[in-house]
Structure formats: C-alpha cells, structure tokens
Design an enzyme around this catalytic site. Sequence first.
Site, PDB file in Angstrom:
ATOM      1  N   HIS A 226       0.831  -1.208   0.000  1.00  0.00           N
ATOM      2  CA  HIS A 226       0.000   0.000   0.000  1.00  0.00           C
ATOM      3  C   HIS A 226       0.868   1.262   0.000  1.00  0.00           C
ATOM      4  O   HIS A 226       1.659   1.481   0.915  1.00  0.00           O
ATOM      5  CB  HIS A 226      -0.900  -0.034   1.237  1.00  0.00           C
ATOM      6  CG  HIS A 226      -1.878   1.080   1.309  1.00  0.00           C
ATOM      7  ND1 HIS A 226      -2.101   1.799   2.461  1.00  0.00           N
ATOM      8  CD2 HIS A 226      -2.721   1.605   0.383  1.00  0.00           C
ATOM      9  CE1 HIS A 226      -3.032   2.703   2.257  1.00  0.00           C
ATOM     10  NE2 HIS A 226      -3.421   2.617   1.000  1.00  0.00           N
TER      11      HIS A 226
ATOM     12  N   GLU B  58       0.613  -0.740  -4.749  1.00  0.00           N
ATOM     13  CA  GLU B  58      -0.553   0.139  -4.827  1.00  0.00           C
ATOM     14  C   GLU B  58      -0.036   1.565  -4.724  1.00  0.00           C
ATOM     15  O   GLU B  58       0.701   1.911  -3.782  1.00  0.00           O
ATOM     16  CB  GLU B  58      -1.529  -0.164  -3.688  1.00  0.00           C
ATOM     17  CG  GLU B  58      -2.841   0.609  -3.760  1.00  0.00           C
ATOM     18  CD  GLU B  58      -2.795   1.982  -3.093  1.00  0.00           C
ATOM     19  OE1 GLU B  58      -3.775   2.737  -3.237  1.00  0.00           O
ATOM     20  OE2 GLU B  58      -1.786   2.308  -2.420  1.00  0.00           O
TER      21      GLU B  58
ATOM     22  N   ASP C 223      -0.892   5.945  -6.095  1.00  0.00           N
ATOM     23  CA  ASP C 223      -1.991   6.860  -6.406  1.00  0.00           C
ATOM     24  C   ASP C 223      -1.591   7.830  -7.513  1.00  0.00           C
ATOM     25  O   ASP C 223      -0.497   8.397  -7.485  1.00  0.00           O
ATOM     26  CB  ASP C 223      -2.366   7.655  -5.155  1.00  0.00           C
ATOM     27  CG  ASP C 223      -2.710   6.737  -3.991  1.00  0.00           C
ATOM     28  OD1 ASP C 223      -3.807   6.177  -3.993  1.00  0.00           O
ATOM     29  OD2 ASP C 223      -1.850   6.568  -3.106  1.00  0.00           O
TER      30      ASP C 223
ATOM     31  N   HIS D 156      -1.197  10.741  -3.210  1.00  0.00           N
ATOM     32  CA  HIS D 156      -2.463  10.219  -2.698  1.00  0.00           C
ATOM     33  C   HIS D 156      -3.521  11.307  -2.591  1.00  0.00           C
ATOM     34  O   HIS D 156      -4.652  11.148  -3.049  1.00  0.00           O
ATOM     35  CB  HIS D 156      -2.257   9.565  -1.326  1.00  0.00           C
ATOM     36  CG  HIS D 156      -3.526   9.064  -0.711  1.00  0.00           C
ATOM     37  ND1 HIS D 156      -4.337   9.864   0.084  1.00  0.00           N
ATOM     38  CD2 HIS D 156      -4.151   7.859  -0.786  1.00  0.00           C
ATOM     39  CE1 HIS D 156      -5.387   9.168   0.467  1.00  0.00           C
ATOM     40  NE2 HIS D 156      -5.299   7.948  -0.029  1.00  0.00           N
TER      41      HIS D 156
END
Length: 306
Positions: free
Chosen positions: A42, A69, A71, A84
């Site tokens: 993440h 993961e 963004d 993010h």
Amino acid sequence: MRGLLFSCLLLGSSLFAGAQNNSKLELLRAKEATDYVWVAAHRADYVFAPENSIQALENAIYFGADMIETDVRLTKDGHVVMMHDYTVDRMTNGTGRVSDLTLAEIKKLQLKTNWGGSTKFQVPTLEEFIQVAKGKVCLYLDKAGYDLPEHEEGHLVRELLKILKKHDVLKETVFVLNWPYEKAKRIFGDDLEKVIYCPVIEDKISNLEAYVDEYIQKLSPVAFQFRFASLETKSYQLLPKVLESGSKAFVAATWDEHTAYHSDQVSIFKRPSEGWGWLLEQGFRILETNYARDLIHYLDTENRHN
C-alpha cells in the site's frame, strides 16, 4: 574487467527478476487454484520511506512485493504524478491542488516523511515509477477512476493507457474500479482484457450479484477486490461464486471494514493467523497491506510466497 563483470551481474539479475515476474503474472491470470499469495504494498513502502516515493517503490521491490498500490493525479499541464491526496500539502513542503500546479512547479517541492519530517525526495511521475517497476513488479494505479472537472468521463484512465502503452506495461498494470461492465468496456476498449482489471465487490453497488455475474460472463476478470465489514454482507457471501469462476479473490488488509476486522492491525498487534491467516483460509490470494515486509515474512513461514 571488474566493471564488465558488474554489468553482467546486473543484467543477469534483471533478466532473472523479469522471468520471475512473468511466471507470477502467468500464474495470476491462470484460472486454477494456487497456494501462492500475491502481496500488494500500500503506497509502496510507506513505513521506511515517504509514501509513493521512488525510495518507497525500491524498498517494496527489495522486500519482495508482487504489486505496488500507488496513487495517480493529473497536473495542470497534463502530467501524471504519484500523490495520494488531491493537494500537495500533507506530503510536501508546498501547498495547493495537484491539478492547479504544473509538473515543473511540483518538481521544485520536496516530499515529507509520513510523520512530517523533511527529505530531499521529489514527487515522482508515473513514467519514473514505470522505469523502476517494469519487469519487476505490477503497479496498481489507485484513484484512476476519478472524474476530473472540465474533462470527459474516463479522461484520466485514457491518459494512463497512453503512458502504459508507450512503455509496454499494460499487462503489468492493475486497475481496481467499481464501474459496471458497460462503462469499463467503453472507457478501456480492447485494453480491458490486456490490463489486470479487478472489479470491486461491495454492498453499496446496486444489483450486486447481477454486476458480478456480468463481469464473470463477459470478462472473466483476473481478480475481484472484496470489501466487507462483516460476514453477513452480500459481498462476503459472493466469495464462493468468484472462487468457483476461477478469478482470484483480492482484499485490502489495510482496512478493518474491508476485512470483517481481520486486518493488518490484528495481524501486527495480535497474531498474523487471526488477520492475514484468516484471510488466506477464506481463499483470498491477493492481499494489500501497509506492512509488506512483515506479511512476506509470515507468508514465507507458511510456504505461501515462493
């Protein structure tokens, strides 16, 4: 001579990593049961480096993550950067919306640690991320489904696809979206079958079972991502259907409310068997986590990540 030897070792290591990644991709796409568990880090490794930074990406690859993961946000002048939040305030020494800043303006900023400390790291672009990740790890591009003011529906996804095609990494890229099949097919076109597309399963989706059935029949997705706050949810009850279809079950252990409270928190502060272990028993084979190093260590002890 020593320099030539070092270059050969680097090339050999890169080729070996590429072969391993291809093998894992083939297994991921295969419609068969497996004990292997894919780890999605993440925001890359945001424990030991600023989230979504190149250092965080390199750390997560070093730990052995299978997916990152991260963004994506679009700058004022149309570049994709890794951030993010919709502003740069929390993670840099600057202020303002990403969409109101040019890439040149964003590149002048320094990233902060996740606890507010200063660093010398810059905000990376998607292309810079790809240069590090290609052939080693899949990139899961979160925030891709956000509609942007003054742009047509799906604009960000279309911009992402252009970059992914340019660098020949469609097959190594993960999208997790709650779009109905018709919208996904319209926006992605033929690329829907090329990327690793994972429809979301959560109770707030209307006509949830029909939505899942349509994806199984028309796309046979690589995986579905589940979000379930309890075992009484319709989402959790659809898990056997997804597993029977041959698609992998994906869950974000980062969130209590996505795992019926069998999350990273339980795994780190109580017992891994009560969190991550429970998820494996249910049939989940892709786990997103804040603690990639710890999860991989646990999986190694269970012989589930090698």
